[in-house]
Motif scaffolding. Structure first.
Motif, PDB file in Angstrom:
ATOM      1  N   PHE A  15     -37.371 -11.303  29.536  1.00 11.04           N
ATOM      2  CA  PHE A  15     -38.888 -11.187  30.093  1.00 11.04           C
ATOM      3  C   PHE A  15     -39.733 -10.183  29.482  1.00 11.04           C
ATOM      4  N   LEU A  16     -38.944  -9.279  28.469  1.00 12.01           N
ATOM      5  CA  LEU A  16     -39.808  -8.091  28.116  1.00 12.01           C
ATOM      6  C   LEU A  16     -40.894  -8.681  27.002  1.00 12.01           C
ATOM      7  N   PRO A  17     -40.904  -9.542  26.245  1.00  8.78           N
ATOM      8  CA  PRO A  17     -41.913 -10.110  25.472  1.00  8.78           C
ATOM      9  C   PRO A  17     -43.093 -10.452  26.371  1.00  8.78           C
ATOM     10  N   LEU A  18     -42.858 -10.934  27.701  1.00  4.62           N
ATOM     11  CA  LEU A  18     -44.048 -11.519  28.490  1.00  4.62           C
ATOM     12  C   LEU A  18     -44.562 -10.215  29.166  1.00  4.62           C
ATOM     13  N   VAL A  19     -43.586  -9.041  29.555  1.00  7.27           N
ATOM     14  CA  VAL A  19     -44.239  -7.758  29.949  1.00  7.27           C
ATOM     15  C   VAL A  19     -45.207  -7.469  28.810  1.00  7.27           C
ATOM     16  N   PHE A  20     -44.763  -7.395  27.560  1.00  9.76           N
ATOM     17  CA  PHE A  20     -45.770  -6.714  26.380  1.00  9.76           C
ATOM     18  C   PHE A  20     -46.867  -7.462  26.176  1.00  9.76           C
ATOM     19  N   LEU A  21     -46.760  -8.828  26.613  1.00 16.00           N
ATOM     20  CA  LEU A  21     -47.916  -9.701  26.607  1.00 16.00           C
ATOM     21  C   LEU A  21     -49.044  -9.212  27.562  1.00 16.00           C
ATOM     22  N   VAL A  22     -48.282  -9.076  28.785  1.00 18.05           N
ATOM     23  CA  VAL A  22     -49.353  -8.527  29.955  1.00 18.05           C
ATOM     24  C   VAL A  22     -49.942  -7.158  29.484  1.00 18.05           C
ATOM     25  N   ARG A  23     -49.335  -6.322  28.773  1.00 14.36           N
ATOM     26  CA  ARG A  23     -49.722  -5.054  28.339  1.00 14.36           C
ATOM     27  C   ARG A  23     -50.944  -5.460  27.464  1.00 14.36           C
ATOM     28  N   ARG A  24     -50.688  -6.133  26.658  1.00 13.72           N
ATOM     29  CA  ARG A  24     -51.826  -6.376  25.602  1.00 13.72           C
ATOM     30  C   ARG A  24     -52.943  -7.161  26.138  1.00 13.72           C
ATOM     31  N   MET A  25     -52.849  -7.976  27.240  1.00 13.65           N
ATOM     32  CA  MET A  25     -53.812  -8.536  28.073  1.00 13.65           C
ATOM     33  C   MET A  25     -54.823  -7.522  28.803  1.00 13.65           C
ATOM     34  N   GLY A  26     -54.433  -6.270  29.001  1.00 13.23           N
ATOM     35  CA  GLY A  26     -55.019  -5.089  29.448  1.00 13.23           C
ATOM     36  C   GLY A  26     -56.111  -4.846  28.876  1.00 13.23           C
ATOM     37  N   GLN A  27     -56.225  -5.216  27.495  1.00 16.69           N
ATOM     38  CA  GLN A  27     -57.352  -4.865  26.255  1.00 16.69           C
ATOM     39  C   GLN A  27     -58.038  -6.038  26.105  1.00 16.69           C
ATOM     40  N   ALA A  28     -57.796  -7.119  26.576  1.00 15.27           N
ATOM     41  CA  ALA A  28     -58.777  -8.439  26.177  1.00 15.27           C
ATOM     42  C   ALA A  28     -58.638  -9.354  27.238  1.00 15.27           C
ATOM     43  N   ARG A  29     -59.673  -9.880  27.695  1.00  8.81           N
ATOM     44  CA  ARG A  29     -59.935 -10.771  28.713  1.00  8.81           C
ATOM     45  C   ARG A  29     -59.316 -12.182  28.230  1.00  8.81           C
ATOM     46  N   MET A  30     -58.927 -12.748  29.363  1.00  4.26           N
ATOM     47  CA  MET A  30     -58.249 -14.064  29.019  1.00  4.26           C
ATOM     48  C   MET A  30     -59.350 -15.009  28.634  1.00  4.26           C
ATOM     49  N   VAL A  31     -59.084 -16.212  27.972  1.00  2.00           N
ATOM     50  CA  VAL A  31     -60.027 -17.094  27.760  1.00  2.00           C
ATOM     51  C   VAL A  31     -60.670 -17.700  28.880  1.00  2.00           C
ATOM     52  N   ASP A  32     -62.173 -17.888  29.172  1.00  2.00           N
ATOM     53  CA  ASP A  32     -62.763 -18.462  30.063  1.00  2.00           C
ATOM     54  C   ASP A  32     -62.557 -19.982  30.065  1.00  2.00           C
TER      55      ASP A  32
END
Length: 277
Positions: free
Chosen positions: A246-263
Protein backbone atom coordinates in the motif's frame (compact mmCIF):
# COMPACT_ATOMS: atom_id res chain seq x y z
CA UNK A 1 -1.48 -6.53 -27.51
CA UNK A 2 -4.19 -7.07 -30.17
CA UNK A 3 -6.39 -8.79 -27.58
CA UNK A 4 -5.80 -5.89 -25.15
CA UNK A 5 -6.71 -3.32 -27.81
CA UNK A 6 -9.81 -5.34 -28.71
CA UNK A 7 -11.02 -5.40 -25.11
CA UNK A 8 -10.35 -1.70 -24.55
CA UNK A 9 -12.51 -0.96 -27.61
CA UNK A 10 -15.55 -2.46 -25.88
CA UNK A 11 -18.35 -0.14 -24.84
CA UNK A 12 -18.79 0.77 -21.20
CA UNK A 13 -21.89 -1.46 -20.96
CA UNK A 14 -19.99 -4.45 -22.36
CA UNK A 15 -17.23 -3.99 -19.81
CA UNK A 16 -19.68 -3.78 -16.90
CA UNK A 17 -21.63 -6.81 -18.16
CA UNK A 18 -18.34 -8.73 -18.28
CA UNK A 19 -17.66 -7.93 -14.63
CA UNK A 20 -21.25 -8.78 -13.69
CA UNK A 21 -21.06 -12.11 -15.54
CA UNK A 22 -17.87 -13.06 -13.68
CA UNK A 23 -19.50 -12.24 -10.31
CA UNK A 24 -22.68 -14.18 -11.10
CA UNK A 25 -20.71 -17.19 -12.35
CA UNK A 26 -18.61 -17.21 -9.18
CA UNK A 27 -21.73 -16.87 -7.02
CA UNK A 28 -23.45 -19.80 -8.74
CA UNK A 29 -20.34 -21.96 -8.51
CA UNK A 30 -19.93 -21.34 -4.78
CA UNK A 31 -23.65 -21.91 -4.17
CA UNK A 32 -23.31 -25.53 -5.30
CA UNK A 33 -20.17 -26.20 -3.27
CA UNK A 34 -20.65 -27.98 0.05
CA UNK A 35 -20.10 -25.84 3.20
CA UNK A 36 -16.44 -25.46 4.08
CA UNK A 37 -15.57 -25.35 7.82
CA UNK A 38 -12.52 -23.46 9.02
CA UNK A 39 -9.67 -26.01 9.13
CA UNK A 40 -8.22 -26.06 12.63
CA UNK A 41 -4.82 -26.72 11.09
CA UNK A 42 -4.97 -23.15 9.75
CA UNK A 43 -4.09 -21.87 13.23
CA UNK A 44 -0.90 -23.96 13.40
CA UNK A 45 1.54 -21.59 11.76
CA UNK A 46 5.07 -22.64 10.93
CA UNK A 47 6.98 -20.06 12.98
CA UNK A 48 6.28 -20.69 16.67
CA UNK A 49 9.29 -18.77 17.97
CA UNK A 50 8.97 -16.26 20.79
CA UNK A 51 10.54 -12.83 20.16
CA UNK A 52 11.28 -10.59 23.17
CA UNK A 53 8.61 -12.38 25.16
CA UNK A 54 6.02 -12.15 22.36
CA UNK A 55 4.59 -15.54 21.31
CA UNK A 56 4.67 -16.19 17.58
CA UNK A 57 6.78 -13.06 17.53
CA UNK A 58 7.45 -12.48 13.83
CA UNK A 59 3.87 -13.23 12.81
CA UNK A 60 2.74 -10.65 15.39
CA UNK A 61 5.37 -7.98 14.74
CA UNK A 62 5.15 -8.17 10.95
CA UNK A 63 1.71 -6.57 11.24
CA UNK A 64 3.60 -3.31 11.69
CA UNK A 65 3.61 -3.19 7.86
CA UNK A 66 -0.15 -2.52 7.89
CA UNK A 67 0.23 0.01 10.69
CA UNK A 68 2.95 1.99 8.90
CA UNK A 69 1.01 2.16 5.62
CA UNK A 70 -2.24 3.03 7.38
CA UNK A 71 -0.86 5.75 9.64
CA UNK A 72 1.22 7.34 6.88
CA UNK A 73 -1.81 7.32 4.59
CA UNK A 74 -4.01 8.99 7.21
CA UNK A 75 -1.28 11.55 7.91
CA UNK A 76 -1.01 12.66 4.29
CA UNK A 77 -4.76 12.48 3.80
CA UNK A 78 -5.42 14.82 6.71
CA UNK A 79 -2.93 17.46 5.61
CA UNK A 80 -4.70 20.72 4.84
CA UNK A 81 -2.92 21.16 1.51
CA UNK A 82 -4.46 18.00 0.11
CA UNK A 83 -6.90 18.70 -2.73
CA UNK A 84 -9.11 15.67 -3.31
CA UNK A 85 -12.83 15.42 -3.87
CA UNK A 86 -14.83 14.46 -0.78
CA UNK A 87 -15.75 10.99 -2.03
CA UNK A 88 -12.15 10.02 -2.74
CA UNK A 89 -11.07 11.33 0.65
CA UNK A 90 -13.69 9.16 2.36
CA UNK A 91 -12.64 6.08 0.40
CA UNK A 92 -8.98 6.63 1.26
CA UNK A 93 -9.81 7.29 4.91
CA UNK A 94 -11.75 4.01 5.16
CA UNK A 95 -8.92 2.11 3.49
CA UNK A 96 -6.16 3.54 5.68
CA UNK A 97 -8.23 3.18 8.85
CA UNK A 98 -8.89 -0.42 7.83
CA UNK A 99 -5.15 -1.02 7.53
CA UNK A 100 -4.54 0.37 11.02
CA UNK A 101 -7.32 -1.81 12.46
CA UNK A 102 -6.02 -4.82 10.53
CA UNK A 103 -2.61 -4.43 12.15
CA UNK A 104 -4.24 -4.48 15.60
CA UNK A 105 -6.69 -7.30 14.85
CA UNK A 106 -4.14 -9.53 13.16
CA UNK A 107 -1.57 -9.02 15.93
CA UNK A 108 -4.24 -9.89 18.52
CA UNK A 109 -5.12 -13.06 16.61
CA UNK A 110 -1.53 -14.23 16.17
CA UNK A 111 -0.76 -13.92 19.88
CA UNK A 112 -3.02 -16.93 20.45
CA UNK A 113 -4.55 -18.17 17.17
CA UNK A 114 -8.03 -19.69 17.33
CA UNK A 115 -11.45 -19.22 15.69
CA UNK A 116 -12.65 -16.67 18.24
CA UNK A 117 -9.66 -14.38 17.72
CA UNK A 118 -9.77 -14.92 13.95
CA UNK A 119 -13.00 -12.91 13.85
CA UNK A 120 -11.06 -9.83 15.03
CA UNK A 121 -8.53 -10.45 12.27
CA UNK A 122 -11.10 -10.72 9.48
CA UNK A 123 -13.46 -7.90 10.44
CA UNK A 124 -10.91 -5.09 9.93
CA UNK A 125 -9.70 -6.80 6.75
CA UNK A 126 -13.23 -6.35 5.36
CA UNK A 127 -12.98 -2.61 6.10
CA UNK A 128 -9.64 -2.38 4.32
CA UNK A 129 -10.81 -4.43 1.31
CA UNK A 130 -14.00 -2.38 0.95
CA UNK A 131 -12.04 0.85 1.14
CA UNK A 132 -9.52 -0.44 -1.39
CA UNK A 133 -12.20 -1.20 -3.98
CA UNK A 134 -13.79 2.16 -3.21
CA UNK A 135 -10.50 3.97 -3.87
CA UNK A 136 -10.06 2.09 -7.16
CA UNK A 137 -13.59 3.03 -8.26
CA UNK A 138 -13.00 6.66 -7.29
CA UNK A 139 -9.79 6.70 -9.31
CA UNK A 140 -11.61 5.33 -12.35
CA UNK A 141 -14.97 7.11 -12.11
CA UNK A 142 -14.78 9.86 -9.51
CA UNK A 143 -15.64 10.25 -5.84
CA UNK A 144 -19.37 9.95 -6.46
CA UNK A 145 -18.92 6.17 -6.53
CA UNK A 146 -17.96 6.09 -2.84
CA UNK A 147 -21.50 4.97 -1.94
CA UNK A 148 -20.46 1.50 -3.09
CA UNK A 149 -18.24 1.13 -0.02
CA UNK A 150 -21.32 0.94 2.24
CA UNK A 151 -22.66 -2.00 0.21
CA UNK A 152 -19.26 -3.70 0.16
CA UNK A 153 -18.93 -3.27 3.92
CA UNK A 154 -22.37 -4.71 4.63
CA UNK A 155 -21.79 -7.74 2.41
CA UNK A 156 -18.27 -8.35 3.71
CA UNK A 157 -19.18 -8.01 7.38
CA UNK A 158 -22.10 -10.39 6.83
CA UNK A 159 -19.76 -13.04 5.40
CA UNK A 160 -17.60 -12.89 8.54
CA UNK A 161 -20.67 -13.02 10.80
CA UNK A 162 -22.12 -15.95 8.84
CA UNK A 163 -18.88 -17.89 9.04
CA UNK A 164 -18.44 -17.20 12.77
CA UNK A 165 -22.06 -18.06 13.62
CA UNK A 166 -21.91 -21.29 11.60
CA UNK A 167 -18.70 -22.31 13.39
CA UNK A 168 -20.39 -21.83 16.75
CA UNK A 169 -23.26 -24.06 15.59
CA UNK A 170 -20.80 -26.79 14.67
CA UNK A 171 -21.11 -26.67 10.88
CA UNK A 172 -18.74 -23.92 9.83
CA UNK A 173 -19.13 -22.42 6.38
CA UNK A 174 -16.25 -20.40 5.00
CA UNK A 175 -17.55 -20.28 1.41
CA UNK A 176 -18.98 -16.78 1.34
CA UNK A 177 -16.05 -15.10 3.06
CA UNK A 178 -13.68 -16.85 0.65
CA UNK A 179 -15.87 -15.78 -2.28
CA UNK A 180 -15.89 -12.18 -1.08
CA UNK A 181 -12.12 -12.10 -0.72
CA UNK A 182 -11.61 -13.74 -4.10
CA UNK A 183 -14.01 -11.42 -5.90
CA UNK A 184 -12.37 -8.34 -4.40
CA UNK A 185 -9.11 -9.37 -6.06
CA UNK A 186 -10.71 -10.55 -9.31
CA UNK A 187 -13.05 -7.59 -9.81
CA UNK A 188 -10.26 -5.16 -8.93
CA UNK A 189 -8.07 -6.77 -11.59
CA UNK A 190 -10.89 -6.43 -14.14
CA UNK A 191 -11.42 -2.76 -13.24
CA UNK A 192 -7.71 -2.13 -13.70
CA UNK A 193 -7.76 -3.85 -17.07
CA UNK A 194 -11.04 -2.58 -18.51
CA UNK A 195 -11.14 1.06 -17.37
CA UNK A 196 -8.50 3.82 -17.49
CA UNK A 197 -7.27 5.82 -14.52
CA UNK A 198 -8.23 9.47 -14.16
CA UNK A 199 -4.95 10.19 -12.37
CA UNK A 200 -2.35 7.94 -14.00
CA UNK A 201 -2.57 5.66 -10.96
CA UNK A 202 -2.76 2.28 -12.69
CA UNK A 203 0.87 1.28 -11.87
CA UNK A 204 0.21 2.05 -8.21
CA UNK A 205 -2.81 -0.26 -8.12
CA UNK A 206 -0.96 -2.95 -10.05
CA UNK A 207 1.73 -2.97 -7.33
CA UNK A 208 -0.95 -2.94 -4.61
CA UNK A 209 -2.90 -5.90 -5.93
CA UNK A 210 0.22 -7.72 -7.06
CA UNK A 211 1.57 -7.48 -3.52
CA UNK A 212 -1.64 -8.88 -2.12
CA UNK A 213 -1.75 -11.73 -4.61
CA UNK A 214 1.84 -12.53 -3.64
CA UNK A 215 0.70 -12.43 0.00
CA UNK A 216 -1.83 -15.20 -0.68
CA UNK A 217 0.93 -17.31 -2.25
CA UNK A 218 3.17 -16.73 0.79
CA UNK A 219 0.28 -17.74 3.06
CA UNK A 220 -0.21 -21.03 1.21
CA UNK A 221 3.52 -21.77 1.36
CA UNK A 222 3.92 -20.86 5.03
CA UNK A 223 5.60 -24.08 6.15
CA UNK A 224 7.55 -24.64 2.94
CA UNK A 225 9.16 -21.19 3.12
CA UNK A 226 9.96 -21.58 6.83
CA UNK A 227 11.55 -24.93 6.04
CA UNK A 228 14.09 -23.18 3.78
CA UNK A 229 16.49 -22.34 6.59
CA UNK A 230 14.03 -21.47 9.37
CA UNK A 231 14.66 -17.74 9.00
CA UNK A 232 11.22 -16.42 8.11
CA UNK A 233 7.86 -18.06 7.47
CA UNK A 234 5.49 -17.60 4.58
CA UNK A 235 2.87 -16.05 6.88
CA UNK A 236 5.29 -13.39 8.07
CA UNK A 237 6.10 -12.59 4.44
CA UNK A 238 2.36 -12.44 3.77
CA UNK A 239 1.96 -9.60 6.26
CA UNK A 240 4.97 -7.72 4.90
CA UNK A 241 3.94 -8.12 1.27
CA UNK A 242 0.30 -7.16 1.80
CA UNK A 243 1.02 -4.25 4.15
CA UNK A 244 3.92 -2.65 2.30
CA UNK A 245 2.13 -2.99 -1.06
CA UNK A 246 0.00 0.00 0.00
CA UNK A 247 2.99 2.35 0.27
CA UNK A 248 2.94 3.39 -3.42
CA UNK A 249 -0.69 4.47 -2.91
CA UNK A 250 0.34 6.37 0.22
CA UNK A 251 3.02 8.23 -1.73
CA UNK A 252 0.52 8.93 -4.53
CA UNK A 253 -1.77 10.55 -1.97
CA UNK A 254 1.18 12.61 -0.82
CA UNK A 255 1.84 13.82 -4.37
CA UNK A 256 -1.84 14.63 -4.82
CA UNK A 257 -1.42 17.14 -2.02
CA UNK A 258 0.32 19.43 -4.48
CA UNK A 259 -1.91 18.85 -7.54
CA UNK A 260 -5.69 18.89 -7.80
CA UNK A 261 -7.33 15.83 -9.31
CA UNK A 262 -8.80 16.03 -12.78
CA UNK A 263 -12.22 17.71 -12.79
CA UNK A 264 -14.76 15.37 -14.38
CA UNK A 265 -16.46 18.33 -16.07
CA UNK A 266 -13.26 19.16 -17.93
CA UNK A 267 -12.38 15.71 -19.26
CA UNK A 268 -13.71 13.52 -22.09
CA UNK A 269 -15.95 10.55 -21.39
CA UNK A 270 -13.38 7.90 -20.49
CA UNK A 271 -16.02 5.19 -20.50
CA UNK A 272 -16.37 5.32 -24.26
CA UNK A 273 -13.04 6.55 -25.56
CA UNK A 274 -11.05 3.61 -24.19
CA UNK A 275 -8.12 5.97 -23.63
CA UNK A 276 -5.50 4.61 -21.28
CA UNK A 277 -3.00 6.30 -19.05
Amino acid sequence: MRWYAFVRAWSSNTRWWTIAAVCVAALIAVWFIAPIPQPQAYHHFADQRMVSGIPHGLDVLSNMAFLVSGLLGLFYLLKRSLTLDAGTRWALAILFLGLVLTSVGSAYYHLEPDNQRLVFDRLPMIIAMSGCVGVLLADRFGGATTWSIAALLCIGLWTVHYWSASEQLGHGDLRWYALYQGLVILVSALLLWLFPSRNGATPVFVVLFGGNVAAKVFELLDKEIYGMGGIVSGHTLKHLSAGLAFLPLVFLVRRMGQARMVDDAERPDLFETGAAR
